[in-house]
Design a protein around this motif. Sequence first.
Motif, mmCIF file in Angstrom:
data_model
loop_
_atom_site.group_PDB
_atom_site.id
_atom_site.type_symbol
_atom_site.label_atom_id
_atom_site.label_comp_id
_atom_site.label_asym_id
_atom_site.label_seq_id
_atom_site.Cartn_x
_atom_site.Cartn_y
_atom_site.Cartn_z
ATOM 1 N N VAL A 79 6.670 -3.747 -77.427
ATOM 2 C CA VAL A 79 6.392 -2.520 -76.658
ATOM 3 C C VAL A 79 7.706 -2.047 -76.032
ATOM 4 C CG1 VAL A 79 5.034 -1.493 -74.804
ATOM 5 C CG2 VAL A 79 4.070 -3.370 -76.160
ATOM 6 N N ALA A 80 8.268 -1.013 -76.620
ATOM 7 C CA ALA A 80 9.588 -0.547 -76.187
ATOM 8 C C ALA A 80 9.612 -0.085 -74.731
ATOM 9 C CB ALA A 80 10.053 0.586 -77.098
ATOM 10 N N ASP A 81 8.549 0.559 -74.282
ATOM 11 C CA ASP A 81 8.540 1.121 -72.927
ATOM 12 C C ASP A 81 7.617 0.343 -71.991
ATOM 13 O OD1 ASP A 81 6.212 1.868 -74.175
ATOM 14 O OD2 ASP A 81 6.211 3.923 -73.428
ATOM 15 N N LEU A 82 7.636 -0.974 -72.085
ATOM 16 C CA LEU A 82 6.770 -1.816 -71.262
ATOM 17 C C LEU A 82 7.053 -1.590 -69.777
ATOM 18 C CD1 LEU A 82 4.612 -4.073 -71.236
ATOM 19 C CD2 LEU A 82 6.506 -5.700 -71.153
ATOM 20 N N ASP A 83 6.019 -1.255 -69.024
ATOM 21 C CA ASP A 83 6.132 -1.033 -67.580
ATOM 22 C C ASP A 83 5.795 -2.350 -66.866
ATOM 23 O OD1 ASP A 83 6.114 -0.197 -64.958
ATOM 24 O OD2 ASP A 83 4.605 1.371 -65.245
ATOM 25 N N VAL A 84 6.823 -3.089 -66.473
ATOM 26 C CA VAL A 84 6.613 -4.398 -65.846
ATOM 27 C C VAL A 84 5.959 -4.280 -64.472
ATOM 28 C CG1 VAL A 84 8.434 -5.566 -67.137
ATOM 29 C CG2 VAL A 84 8.982 -4.486 -64.960
ATOM 30 N N GLN A 119 1.038 -2.676 -84.710
ATOM 31 C CA GLN A 119 1.612 -3.177 -83.458
ATOM 32 C C GLN A 119 0.637 -4.132 -82.773
ATOM 33 O OE1 GLN A 119 1.317 -0.625 -80.092
ATOM 34 N NE2 GLN A 119 3.251 -1.352 -79.176
ATOM 35 N N LEU A 120 -0.627 -3.741 -82.679
ATOM 36 C CA LEU A 120 -1.619 -4.565 -81.985
ATOM 37 C C LEU A 120 -1.857 -5.877 -82.719
ATOM 38 C CD1 LEU A 120 -4.151 -1.791 -80.918
ATOM 39 C CD2 LEU A 120 -2.372 -2.885 -79.529
ATOM 40 N N GLU A 121 -1.903 -5.834 -84.048
ATOM 41 C CA GLU A 121 -2.085 -7.065 -84.821
ATOM 42 C C GLU A 121 -0.892 -7.992 -84.658
ATOM 43 O OE1 GLU A 121 -2.958 -5.883 -88.831
ATOM 44 O OE2 GLU A 121 -5.042 -5.385 -88.340
ATOM 45 N N ALA A 122 0.324 -7.446 -84.698
ATOM 46 C CA ALA A 122 1.532 -8.262 -84.535
ATOM 47 C C ALA A 122 1.572 -8.912 -83.157
ATOM 48 C CB ALA A 122 2.777 -7.411 -84.770
ATOM 49 N N LEU A 123 1.208 -8.147 -82.126
ATOM 50 C CA LEU A 123 1.132 -8.696 -80.765
ATOM 51 C C LEU A 123 0.163 -9.867 -80.718
ATOM 52 C CD1 LEU A 123 0.881 -5.670 -78.324
ATOM 53 C CD2 LEU A 123 2.438 -7.579 -78.137
ATOM 54 N N VAL A 148 5.000 -14.831 -72.791
ATOM 55 C CA VAL A 148 4.089 -13.693 -72.962
ATOM 56 C C VAL A 148 4.820 -12.385 -72.669
ATOM 57 C CG1 VAL A 148 2.020 -12.598 -71.996
ATOM 58 C CG2 VAL A 148 1.987 -15.031 -72.559
ATOM 59 N N VAL A 149 5.568 -12.333 -71.599
ATOM 60 C CA VAL A 149 6.298 -11.115 -71.242
ATOM 61 C C VAL A 149 7.364 -10.811 -72.294
ATOM 62 C CG1 VAL A 149 7.825 -10.044 -69.531
ATOM 63 C CG2 VAL A 149 5.809 -11.314 -68.775
ATOM 64 N N SER A 150 8.048 -11.832 -72.806
ATOM 65 C CA SER A 150 9.078 -11.584 -73.826
ATOM 66 C C SER A 150 8.469 -11.038 -75.114
ATOM 67 C CB SER A 150 9.900 -12.844 -74.096
ATOM 68 O OG SER A 150 9.148 -13.806 -74.803
ATOM 69 N N VAL A 151 7.305 -11.531 -75.499
ATOM 70 C CA VAL A 151 6.624 -11.015 -76.691
ATOM 71 C C VAL A 151 6.229 -9.567 -76.477
ATOM 72 C CG1 VAL A 151 4.545 -11.204 -78.125
ATOM 73 C CG2 VAL A 151 5.824 -13.264 -77.510
ATOM 74 N N MET A 152 5.715 -9.261 -75.295
ATOM 75 C CA MET A 152 5.322 -7.883 -75.009
ATOM 76 C C MET A 152 6.539 -6.952 -75.061
ATOM 77 S SD MET A 152 2.091 -7.937 -74.805
ATOM 78 C CE MET A 152 1.699 -6.332 -74.166
ATOM 79 N N HIS A 153 7.677 -7.390 -74.499
ATOM 80 C CA HIS A 153 8.895 -6.578 -74.555
ATOM 81 C C HIS A 153 9.338 -6.359 -75.998
ATOM 82 C CE1 HIS A 153 10.349 -5.607 -70.569
ATOM 83 N NE2 HIS A 153 10.056 -6.823 -70.153
ATOM 84 N N LYS A 154 9.165 -7.348 -76.833
ATOM 85 C CA LYS A 154 9.567 -7.260 -78.242
ATOM 86 C C LYS A 154 8.762 -6.188 -78.981
ATOM 87 C CE LYS A 154 9.628 -10.154 -82.385
ATOM 88 N NZ LYS A 154 9.337 -11.506 -82.879
#
Length: 90
Positions: free
Chosen positions: A40-45, A72-76, A32-38
């Motif tokens: 969302v460029a500026d993901l705040d962990v 972006q939201l659909e791809a996520l 899940v975190v790897s998909v979000m990083h893919k």
Amino acid sequence: MSEQEAPKIEFPCEDYPVKVMCNSGEHVHEYVVSVMHKHVADLDVERITVRESSKGRFMSVTFFITATGVDQLEALHVELRSHKDVHMVI
């Protein structure tokens, strides 16, 4: 009675919440975190929250992102839902 239209989101949309409901486990959390990083460029962990169910079988992972658009939201959503251990993306 007329149908209501869904609210329009103005992009970019800061602090857009994405919640993923899935089975508990480190492998699915990492996915899940790897998909979000893919996506969302500026993901705040630091703002990721994880909550386990009372019996520990399930977890919810919540992210706050800057949503850049519908694509972006659909791809996520599509990529997150493709994992067998992900049950819901809100």
